[in-house]
Design a protein around this motif. Structure first.
Motif, short mmCIF file in Angstrom:
data_model
loop_
_atom_site.label_atom_id
_atom_site.label_comp_id
_atom_site.label_asym_id
_atom_site.label_seq_id
_atom_site.Cartn_x
_atom_site.Cartn_y
_atom_site.Cartn_z
N GLU A 37 23.35 -7.46 9.97
CA GLU A 37 23.71 -9.15 9.97
C GLU A 37 23.64 -9.64 8.51
N ALA A 38 22.89 -9.02 7.60
CA ALA A 38 22.74 -9.66 6.44
C ALA A 38 24.08 -9.23 5.42
N ARG A 39 24.73 -7.79 6.04
CA ARG A 39 25.86 -7.29 5.17
C ARG A 39 26.85 -8.27 5.74
N MET A 40 26.82 -8.62 7.01
CA MET A 40 27.86 -9.41 7.73
C MET A 40 28.21 -10.76 7.19
N ALA A 41 26.72 -11.40 6.99
CA ALA A 41 26.92 -12.76 6.18
C ALA A 41 27.31 -12.55 4.93
N LYS A 43 29.65 -10.44 3.69
CA LYS A 43 31.09 -10.46 4.10
C LYS A 43 31.86 -11.77 4.18
N PHE A 44 31.27 -12.42 4.86
CA PHE A 44 31.65 -13.89 5.48
C PHE A 44 31.76 -14.81 4.08
N VAL A 45 30.53 -14.66 3.31
CA VAL A 45 30.57 -15.48 2.10
C VAL A 45 31.92 -15.05 1.11
N LYS A 46 32.17 -13.77 1.29
CA LYS A 46 33.09 -13.20 0.41
C LYS A 46 34.64 -13.62 0.92
N TYR A 48 35.16 -16.31 3.75
CA TYR A 48 35.22 -17.38 4.04
C TYR A 48 34.62 -18.39 3.19
N ASN A 49 34.57 -17.98 1.91
CA ASN A 49 33.88 -18.81 0.91
C ASN A 49 33.90 -20.38 1.11
N LYS A 50 32.97 -21.02 1.24
CA LYS A 50 32.68 -22.55 1.62
C LYS A 50 33.23 -22.99 2.97
N ILE A 51 33.61 -22.16 3.76
CA ILE A 51 34.14 -22.39 5.04
C ILE A 51 33.28 -22.14 6.02
N ILE A 52 32.55 -20.94 5.85
CA ILE A 52 31.27 -20.45 6.73
C ILE A 52 30.05 -20.74 5.84
N THR A 53 29.08 -21.28 6.48
CA THR A 53 27.75 -21.41 5.65
C THR A 53 26.72 -20.75 6.47
N PRO A 54 26.33 -19.63 5.69
CA PRO A 54 25.40 -18.41 6.56
C PRO A 54 23.98 -18.90 6.74
N PHE A 55 23.35 -18.76 8.03
CA PHE A 55 22.19 -19.16 8.14
C PHE A 55 21.42 -17.72 8.82
N PHE A 56 20.03 -17.68 8.34
CA PHE A 56 19.27 -16.51 8.72
C PHE A 56 18.30 -16.88 9.99
N MET A 57 19.31 -16.22 11.30
CA MET A 57 18.73 -16.75 12.53
C MET A 57 17.90 -15.47 13.13
N PRO A 58 16.39 -16.11 13.29
CA PRO A 58 15.49 -15.26 13.91
C PRO A 58 15.72 -15.10 15.42
N GLY A 59 15.63 -13.95 15.95
CA GLY A 59 15.44 -13.53 17.39
C GLY A 59 14.63 -14.67 18.21
N LYS A 76 15.56 -12.14 -0.26
CA LYS A 76 15.84 -12.01 -1.68
C LYS A 76 16.69 -11.22 -2.11
N LYS A 77 17.14 -10.11 -1.17
CA LYS A 77 17.91 -9.09 -1.65
C LYS A 77 19.36 -9.55 -1.46
N TYR A 78 19.55 -10.30 -0.65
CA TYR A 78 20.98 -10.86 -0.40
C TYR A 78 20.76 -12.37 -1.02
N LYS A 79 20.36 -12.59 -2.24
CA LYS A 79 20.44 -13.98 -2.65
C LYS A 79 21.44 -14.75 -3.00
#
Length: 206
Positions: A37-41, A43-46, A48-59, A76-79
Motif C-alpha cells: 500500500e505504501a508503494r502504491m501511494a 506511485k500515485f503521488v508520482k 497523479y501529483n496533486k490530484i490524489i492526496t494519499p492518506f495512511f488508512m488503518p485497518g 518515515k520511510k515514505y516521507k
C-alpha cells in the motif's frame, strides 16, 4: 461503472468537471499489505501529483491493524507521500480514543497530518477527549446518523471539520446491498442539483 483505462488526464478532467481540485486517496494498510500500500501511494503521488492526496488508512479490525511502530517507520520511510491518517473506522467496537488510535494521532501531530475518522453515536465523549488532547491536529469527521452531536462539537472546537459526503451517498435512503435498487446517475444528479440547499441545511441541522 467505469470500464475504461484510468489515466492522469481523464482523472484530472473528471475532478475538475465537478469543481474538485484534489481528492483524498485512502490506502488501506494491514499487517499483510503495508509495504504494498505504501508503494502504491508513492506511485500515485508520482502519477497523479496533486490530484490524489494519499492518506495512511488503518485497518477497521484489530486483527488487521499495523502496529504503531510499523506505522511510524513506514511514514518515515515514505516521507512526503502521506498527508493524512484515515479514514479511521472501527468495525470491531473500538473507541477512537483507544491507545492504538492515539498513537496514530501522535504520528499525525509529528508530521502535520490531517486525521479523518468516522465516529459513531456513542463516541461523543471520546471525540471531545481527543480534540482537547490534540488541539494542534486538524480532524475531519464524516457520518450521517450522528450529525446532531457532531454539529455541536464543531461549534465548540476549532480543530475539527465535518464532511457531508456520507449524506449525499445516502440519497433516497439507498445503501449498497443485495436486492437493492440504486437511483440512476441522471436521477441522482437531478435530485442533488434541485435539492442541494435543502439537503445541506438538513444535514447541518439548520
Amino acid at each position: 461503472a467505469f470500464s475504461g483505462k484510468l489515466n492522469t488526464g481523464y482523472l484530472s478532467c473528471l475532478l475538475k468537471n465537478d469543481g474538485i481540485s484534489t481528492a483524498f486517496g485512502f490506502f488501506l494498510t494491514t499487517k499483510y499489505s503495508l509495504g504494498g500500500e505504501a508503494r502504491m501511494a508513492q506511485k500515485f503521488v508520482k502519477s497523479y501529483n496533486k490530484i490524489i492526496t494519499p492518506f495512511f488508512m488503518p485497518g477497521p479490525y484489530d486483527a488487521l491493524r499495523v502496529s504503531a511502530a510499523d506505522s511510524k517507520s513506514t511514514v518515515k520511510k515514505y516521507k512526503g507521500v502521506f498527508k493524512g491518517i484515515g479514514e479511521v473506522k472501527m468495525f470491531d467496537g473500538s473507541s477512537p480514543d483507544d491507545p492504538k488510535f492515539t498513537e496514530l494521532y501522535d504520528i499525525a501531530k509529528e508530521n502535520g497530518f490531517i486525521v479523518m475518522f468516522h465516529p459513531y453515536e456513542q463516541h461523543r465523549a471520546a471525540v471531545e477527549k481527543i480534540l482537547k488532547k490534540y488541539p494542534d491536529v486538524v480532524f475531519l469527521m464524516h457520518g450521517d446518523e450522528d450529525r446532531g452531536w457532531i454539529m455541536d462539537v464543531i461549534r465548540d472546537y476549532k480543530n475539527v471539520y465535518y464532511s457531508l459526503d456520507a449524506n449525499l451517498f445516502s440519497l433516497y435512503g439507498w445503501e449498497r446491498g443485495p436486492g437493492r435498487t440504486e437511483p440512476s446517475k441522471e436521477a441522482w444528479l437531478a435530485h442533488t442539483r434541485n435539492n442541494f440547499d435543502s439537503m445541506l441545511n438538513e444535514s447541518l441541522n439548520r
